[in-house]
Design a protein around this motif. Structure first.
Motif, PDB file in Angstrom:
ATOM      1  N   PRO A 137       2.664  22.245  -8.849  1.00  0.00           N
ATOM      2  CA  PRO A 137       1.872  22.568  -7.670  1.00  0.00           C
ATOM      3  C   PRO A 137       0.383  21.867  -8.023  1.00  0.00           C
ATOM      4  O   PRO A 137      -0.081  22.109  -9.305  1.00  0.00           O
ATOM      5  N   GLU A 138      -0.220  21.155  -7.099  1.00  0.00           N
ATOM      6  CA  GLU A 138      -1.060  20.412  -7.294  1.00  0.00           C
ATOM      7  C   GLU A 138      -1.200  19.299  -8.296  1.00  0.00           C
ATOM      8  O   GLU A 138      -2.324  18.827  -8.617  1.00  0.00           O
ATOM      9  N   ALA A 139      -0.150  19.135  -9.122  1.00  0.00           N
ATOM     10  CA  ALA A 139      -0.161  18.050 -10.311  1.00  0.00           C
ATOM     11  C   ALA A 139       0.966  17.433 -10.112  1.00  0.00           C
ATOM     12  O   ALA A 139       0.755  16.010 -10.174  1.00  0.00           O
ATOM     13  N   ALA A 140       2.169  17.685  -9.526  1.00  0.00           N
ATOM     14  CA  ALA A 140       3.618  16.696  -9.641  1.00  0.00           C
ATOM     15  C   ALA A 140       4.269  17.284  -8.811  1.00  0.00           C
ATOM     16  O   ALA A 140       4.451  18.516  -8.321  1.00  0.00           O
ATOM     17  N   CYS A 141       5.135  16.319  -8.359  1.00  0.00           N
ATOM     18  CA  CYS A 141       6.057  16.316  -7.116  1.00  0.00           C
ATOM     19  C   CYS A 141       7.600  17.186  -7.756  1.00  0.00           C
ATOM     20  O   CYS A 141       7.923  16.720  -8.985  1.00  0.00           O
ATOM     21  N   SER A 142       8.279  17.734  -6.843  1.00  0.00           N
ATOM     22  CA  SER A 142       9.525  18.335  -7.486  1.00  0.00           C
ATOM     23  C   SER A 142      10.728  17.013  -7.013  1.00  0.00           C
ATOM     24  O   SER A 142      10.321  16.166  -6.365  1.00  0.00           O
ATOM     25  N   ALA A 143      11.853  17.408  -7.547  1.00  0.00           N
ATOM     26  CA  ALA A 143      12.946  16.256  -7.345  1.00  0.00           C
ATOM     27  C   ALA A 143      13.250  16.511  -5.927  1.00  0.00           C
ATOM     28  O   ALA A 143      13.631  15.490  -5.336  1.00  0.00           O
ATOM     29  N   LEU A 144      13.193  17.462  -5.153  1.00  0.00           N
ATOM     30  CA  LEU A 144      13.359  17.718  -3.825  1.00  0.00           C
ATOM     31  C   LEU A 144      12.438  16.997  -2.958  1.00  0.00           C
ATOM     32  O   LEU A 144      12.830  16.079  -1.847  1.00  0.00           O
ATOM     33  N   GLU A 145      11.253  17.185  -3.406  1.00  0.00           N
ATOM     34  CA  GLU A 145       9.984  16.286  -2.499  1.00  0.00           C
ATOM     35  C   GLU A 145      10.244  14.903  -2.711  1.00  0.00           C
ATOM     36  O   GLU A 145      10.005  14.174  -1.696  1.00  0.00           O
ATOM     37  N   LEU A 146      10.701  14.350  -3.816  1.00  0.00           N
ATOM     38  CA  LEU A 146      10.797  12.998  -4.052  1.00  0.00           C
ATOM     39  C   LEU A 146      11.832  12.485  -3.282  1.00  0.00           C
ATOM     40  O   LEU A 146      11.852  11.396  -2.777  1.00  0.00           O
ATOM     41  N   ASP A 164       0.634  -1.241   0.032  1.00  0.00           N
ATOM     42  CA  ASP A 164       0.085   0.110   0.058  1.00  0.00           C
ATOM     43  C   ASP A 164       0.735   1.356   0.018  1.00  0.00           C
ATOM     44  O   ASP A 164       0.411   2.200   0.460  1.00  0.00           O
ATOM     45  N   LEU A 165       1.884   1.184  -0.521  1.00  0.00           N
ATOM     46  CA  LEU A 165       2.800   2.277  -0.946  1.00  0.00           C
ATOM     47  C   LEU A 165       2.232   3.363  -1.937  1.00  0.00           C
ATOM     48  O   LEU A 165       2.040   2.871  -2.973  1.00  0.00           O
ATOM     49  N   GLN A 166       1.756   4.465  -1.377  1.00  0.00           N
ATOM     50  CA  GLN A 166       1.281   5.526  -2.522  1.00  0.00           C
ATOM     51  C   GLN A 166       2.377   6.368  -3.066  1.00  0.00           C
ATOM     52  O   GLN A 166       3.135   7.104  -2.013  1.00  0.00           O
ATOM     53  N   CYS A 167       2.571   6.293  -4.227  1.00  0.00           N
ATOM     54  CA  CYS A 167       3.877   6.963  -4.847  1.00  0.00           C
ATOM     55  C   CYS A 167       3.345   8.126  -5.429  1.00  0.00           C
ATOM     56  O   CYS A 167       2.268   8.393  -5.778  1.00  0.00           O
ATOM     57  N   PRO A 168       4.324   9.243  -5.279  1.00  0.00           N
ATOM     58  CA  PRO A 168       3.928  10.379  -5.984  1.00  0.00           C
ATOM     59  C   PRO A 168       3.980  10.539  -7.355  1.00  0.00           C
ATOM     60  O   PRO A 168       4.548   9.479  -8.042  1.00  0.00           O
ATOM     61  N   VAL A 169       3.098  11.588  -7.966  1.00  0.00           N
ATOM     62  CA  VAL A 169       3.074  11.709  -9.519  1.00  0.00           C
ATOM     63  C   VAL A 169       4.445  12.447  -9.749  1.00  0.00           C
ATOM     64  O   VAL A 169       4.546  13.537  -9.097  1.00  0.00           O
ATOM     65  N   LEU A 170       5.372  12.107 -11.087  1.00  0.00           N
ATOM     66  CA  LEU A 170       6.443  12.897 -11.268  1.00  0.00           C
ATOM     67  C   LEU A 170       6.124  13.078 -12.701  1.00  0.00           C
ATOM     68  O   LEU A 170       5.586  12.240 -13.688  1.00  0.00           O
ATOM     69  N   GLN A 171       6.594  14.180 -12.994  1.00  0.00           N
ATOM     70  CA  GLN A 171       6.677  14.694 -14.574  1.00  0.00           C
ATOM     71  C   GLN A 171       8.104  14.724 -15.215  1.00  0.00           C
ATOM     72  O   GLN A 171       8.915  15.623 -14.554  1.00  0.00           O
TER      73      GLN A 171
END
Length: 318
Positions: A231-240, A216-223
């Motif tokens: 913002p509100e759509a994808a995580c940054s490299a630092l947040e990842l 149940d690991l919820q993964c971030p959205v990355l572009q």
């Protein structure tokens, strides 16, 4: 002024992020991997993967052995036989084991044939070798760095320079260390290092491999094209990177409310905290943590993010 003084005392960390594609002619991925020499952990994170692919499993299982040699005299690493057998034939790595870079004498052999000595002031003066003050010594210099090019040295073993270095390490100031060694090569027997150091206490080891599943690991959205995120759509490299640290630390995670398909994987590599170098021949120190690491985020279109991080006593990653 007191607040400013406290801020100056806070350990600084450096994080460099870049993006490219493995197919680009100017991609730096190979060079940056090959010049981060001394690593103790490699971690993959593969979202939505219940079973490892056969190719990846074989790649992991085929990782070669490494060796532990007890009380090995340093002068053994500068002999003509050692240089001809290991340094000139493949890539040979060595690192002193259980030594603290900020306090003890430490040694590293790089695959380019450079032998790096990080010596305390007394030892440096006793050896009589030529070096430079550590750039992290402060006003009172207590550590010195000596770099010996073994390949260049071996071209003229009758030179005064070789005689002076050999005499220094064998007679004037003999030094012994516990060493970790690895040798990557083609066409030779894996047992060569075991037989070469048979007069010393040598052990062969295989890397420890562990597989864990995080349910149940919820993964971030990355572009892939947006290192800074959206913002509100994808995580940054630092947040990842922050999220990855929590995953590998087995922290209690609740970063995202909805599970998302993740068309990416990560490859994280952590260097030895007490290695004398980080990338290439850049001097490395411990200070508050000794971290130096890199992380690839690899997308399914061959785009990648590369994150390189170092601690207080390091220069900016290349």
């Amino acid at each position: 002024m007191a607040t400013l003084r406290r801020l100056r005392e806070v350990p600084r960390h450096l994080l460099v992020c870049e993006k490219s594609n493995f197919g680009h002619d100017k991609s730096r991925h190979r060079h940056l991997v090959e010049t981060h020499y001394h690593n103790y952990r490699v971690s993959f994170l593969i979202p939505e993967c219940g079973i490892l692919s056969k190719d990846l499993k074989n790649l992991v299982m085929e990782t070669g052995p490494y060796y532990f040699v007890k009380n090995l005299p340093l002068h053994e690493l500068i002999t003509q036989e050692f240089i001809d057998t290991f340094v000139k034939k493949g890539s040979c790595y060595a690192l002193t084991y259980n030594t603290n870079i900020d306090e003890d004498n430490t040694v590293a052999l790089l695959p380019n044939g450079k032998l790096i000595l990080s010596l305390d002031k007394d030892t440096y003066e006793e050896t009589g070798l030529q070096g430079r003050p550590s750039q992290y010594s402060g006003r009172k210099v207590m550590k010195f760095i000596v770099s010996i090019d073994l390949v260049a040295l071996s071209l003229n073993l009758d030179s005064k320079k070789y005689e002076r270095i050999s005499w220094s390490l064998k007679e004037k100031k003999p030094l012994k260390f516990d060493f970790l060694l690895a040798w990557h090569h083609t066409g030779a027997e894996d047992s060569t290092m075991m037989s070469y150091f048979s007069n010393y206490r040598i052990q062969e080891h295989q890397p420890k491999i562990a597989l864990s599943t995080v349910a149940d690991l919820q993964c971030p959205v990355l572009q892939s094209g947006a290192l800074r995120g959206d913002p509100e759509a994808a995580c940054s490299a630092l947040e990842l990177l922050d999220w990855l640290g929590a995953v590998f630390s087995h922290a209690d995670l609740h970063y995202f409310d909805e599970p998302k398909l993740a068309p990416w994987v990560t490859l994280s590599v952590q260097g030895f905290a007490d290695s004398p170098v980080s990338w290439r021949e850049n001097e490395h120190g411990f200070r508050k943590g000794g971290e130096h690491l890199y992380n690839f985020v690899i997308f399914n279109n061959q785009d990648y993010w590369l994150q390189m991080a170092v601690g207080t006593n390091d220069v900016c990653p290349p």
